[in-house]
Write an enzyme that holds these catalytic residues in place. Sequence first.
Site, mmCIF file in Angstrom:
data_model
loop_
_atom_site.group_PDB
_atom_site.id
_atom_site.type_symbol
_atom_site.label_atom_id
_atom_site.label_comp_id
_atom_site.label_asym_id
_atom_site.label_seq_id
_atom_site.Cartn_x
_atom_site.Cartn_y
_atom_site.Cartn_z
ATOM 1 N N ALA A 192 0.830 -1.210 0.000
ATOM 2 C CA ALA A 192 0.000 0.000 0.000
ATOM 3 C C ALA A 192 0.864 1.259 0.000
ATOM 4 O O ALA A 192 0.527 2.255 -0.656
ATOM 5 C CB ALA A 192 -0.938 -0.003 1.207
ATOM 6 N N GLY B 112 1.975 1.531 -3.508
ATOM 7 C CA GLY B 112 0.795 1.800 -4.333
ATOM 8 C C GLY B 112 0.296 3.224 -4.202
ATOM 9 O O GLY B 112 -0.155 3.831 -5.185
ATOM 10 N N ASP B 113 0.394 3.777 -3.013
ATOM 11 C CA ASP B 113 0.002 5.166 -2.785
ATOM 12 C C ASP B 113 0.829 6.091 -3.672
ATOM 13 O O ASP B 113 0.294 6.982 -4.346
ATOM 14 C CB ASP B 113 0.192 5.517 -1.310
ATOM 15 N N ALA B 114 2.128 5.869 -3.712
ATOM 16 C CA ALA B 114 3.022 6.711 -4.519
ATOM 17 C C ALA B 114 2.767 6.520 -6.011
ATOM 18 O O ALA B 114 2.714 7.500 -6.773
ATOM 19 C CB ALA B 114 4.483 6.398 -4.186
#
Length: 125
Positions: free
Chosen positions: A15, A18-20
């Site tokens: 996560a 994935g956020d970046a």
Amino acid sequence: MEEKAVNEISPLTWAYIGDAVFELYIREQLVKITKLKPHKLHLESIKYVKASAQANKLRDLEENLTEDEKEIVRRARNAKNHHLPKNADINEYMHSTAFEGLIGYLYLSRKKREIKRDFRTVYSI
């Protein structure tokens, strides 16, 4: 990374990545299709990257996921996170973490085609 190695990484780390990746995708798309200045770009990107928006988009995307991807989502959603969300309820936060986890997993596994499929499915920007 080899998929076996990615599976050994914590879903919260998926996560984090994935956020970046997702933030970069949204920023890139907004720059491509708008002529907004940086502050306005930031305000516009928030509409897409906030927890409630990601949770809703995961729900839109779920029917298109493979069984393996659904398992990745489940693992990321159920990961023990001791961070309390500021601007989302806990259920939205868990689902947004699952969305980011899926994106991070696919990115680390070098499954760019699947990431593009998912972004095209849920975002028309």
